[in-house]
Design a protein around this motif. Structure first.
Motif, mmCIF file in Angstrom:
data_model
loop_
_atom_site.group_PDB
_atom_site.id
_atom_site.type_symbol
_atom_site.label_atom_id
_atom_site.label_comp_id
_atom_site.label_asym_id
_atom_site.label_seq_id
_atom_site.Cartn_x
_atom_site.Cartn_y
_atom_site.Cartn_z
ATOM 1 N N PRO A 231 40.405 34.841 -93.395
ATOM 2 C CA PRO A 231 41.592 35.128 -92.652
ATOM 3 C C PRO A 231 41.759 36.896 -92.966
ATOM 4 N N SER A 253 43.663 33.133 -89.270
ATOM 5 C CA SER A 253 44.757 33.070 -90.049
ATOM 6 C C SER A 253 45.112 34.519 -90.439
ATOM 7 N N ASP A 318 46.407 29.600 -90.229
ATOM 8 C CA ASP A 318 47.652 29.722 -91.206
ATOM 9 C C ASP A 318 48.351 31.267 -91.047
#
Length: 402
Positions: A231, A253, A318
């Motif tokens: 991420p 993410s 996410d």
């Protein structure tokens, strides 16, 4: 000889202590002294605990009075600068408010008993629009997939308005958080893009971008978070809103560290919003146009957001950020989890077979009452911002040690 001497010494000691056991008065005195020392120790501990509890009560009373005084100051138009507030059981807190020399903030002093507690706060024009206090809000006429409605709680209402048009003064801040990449669009999209493409997190400050005054950065072009297994991490000391006059492409993410909240908003000015059902990154004949009768402008359109790249199959993305989408939100990942507020102005669409599930967790929503979200018009009347506590000072200097 030595053994005899040791036996003699033991006999002397036994004889010396023997009188203690044979004298009840002396034994009682020793026991009484021990008990007195134990009682004194416990009394001193109780006094320390009492002083600590008293200090906690004073700190709580000062905070309650400060909140009330700040609200009264704002509601009175800055007239009510001094108050005496009874916080209960006769505990009186005296408050005074005065602006700092530069006028940026106000200093609030709360005096209770022998202590003074100081706070800083700002007077703000209003609060954050209610749409940003929910996990999912859509405009009354917006069309979203039925699958999104079964997994999320959605509210339909008129959407917030941007507080200002793009300003050239703010464009310099883009270099601190994003870098231009002329080849990324051709790598990720079949037809590339016509606008300038910026990559988030690749600027001078990289993972800890400097937030400009006002908390808003205007991006004239497209904003990308490129695909990767790890991420993107950003550390934000305060709230940051990135207003993108183009499209947003989120390929992985995003994790936000620090107290600040990240909001990415799109505008459809200078382009056409559309529903990209085939996910090729450009308008195709037969695809629905949003708020337009004919397609015009950059080939990639404007105002759209993609979560998951068309050429990259992502299982889960996410995002610890909020989204304000002027066009259509396209979800190409199997699952997209948004922790900030999601606000849709026109449409939402799933692209890709078996993909496109949207989960709006709502775990990182901004404060509504005591703060304004950068870049959007505040709602309601003036109010005090959050109180920031400063150091605690005694009203009177301690007596010198003797």
């Amino acid at each position: 000889m030595s053994a005899a001497r040791a036996r003699a010494r033991g006999a002397v000691l036994s004889l010396g202590l023997g009188w203690l056991w044979s004298s009840p008065l002396a034994l009682g005195a020793i026991i009484a002294g021990c008990l007195a020392a134990l009682v004194l120790e416990r009394a001193l501990g109780a006094l320390a605990d009492t002083a600590e509890v008293r200090g906690d009560i004073h700190a709580l009373a000062a905070r309650v009075a400060a909140e009330s005084a700040a609200s009264d100051y704002v509601s009175s138009g800055g007239v009510d600068v001094a108050r005496a507030i009874d916080t209960g059981n006769g505990l009186i807190v005296e408050t005074t408010i005065a602006p700092l020399a530069d006028g940026s903030q106000l200093r609030l002093s709360a005096q209770v008993a022998e202590q003074r507690f100081d706070f800083l706060f700002q007077q703000i024009a209003g609060g954050t629009p209610p749409a940003f206090g929910r996990s999912l809000t859509v405009a009354p006429e917006a069309v979203v997939p039925s699958e999104w409605l079964t997994t999320n709680t959605m509210v339909r209402e008129d959407l917030p308005r941007f507080s200002a048009a793009p300003s050239p003064v703010l464009l310099g801040a883009v270099a601190a958080i994003a870098v231009v990449d002329a080849g990324l669009a051709l790598l990720r999209l079949p037809a590339g893009t016509d606008r300038c493409d910026y990559v988030l997190g690749g600027g001078r400050d990289q993972r800890a971008p400097r937030i400009p005054e006002g908390g808003v950065v205007q991006v004239i072009g497209n904003l990308w978070v490129d695909c990767s297994g790890a991420p993107l991490e950003l550390t934000l000391p305060g709230d940051l809103t990135i207003v993108v006059h183009g499209n947003v492409y989120l390929g992985r993410s995003v994790r936000v560290l620090g107290p600040g909240k990240l909001t990415i908003a799109t505008c459809a000015d200078g382009g056409t919003s559309f529903i990209d059902r085939d996910g090729n990154g450009r308008w195709s004949q037969g695809e629905d146009l949003l708020a337009a009768v004919a397609f015009a402008g950059p080939v990639e359109g404007a105002g759209n957001v993609y979560v998951g790249m068309p050429r990259e199959a992502a299982t889960s993305i996410d995002l610890q950020l909020g989204l304000f989408v002027a066009g259509a939100l396209h979800v190409g990942a199997e699952e997209a989890r948004l922790h900030g507020p999601v606000v849709l102005a026109a449409a939402g669409v799933r692209i890709g077979k078996g993909a496109g599930q949207l989960l709006c967790a709502g775990t990182r929503l901004p404060s509504l009452w005591r703060a304004t979200l950068p870049g959007f018009v505040a709602v309601g009347g003036p109010r005090p911002g959050p109180l920031t506590p400063l150091h605690q000072e005694p009203l009177y200097p301690a007596a010198p040690a003797r």
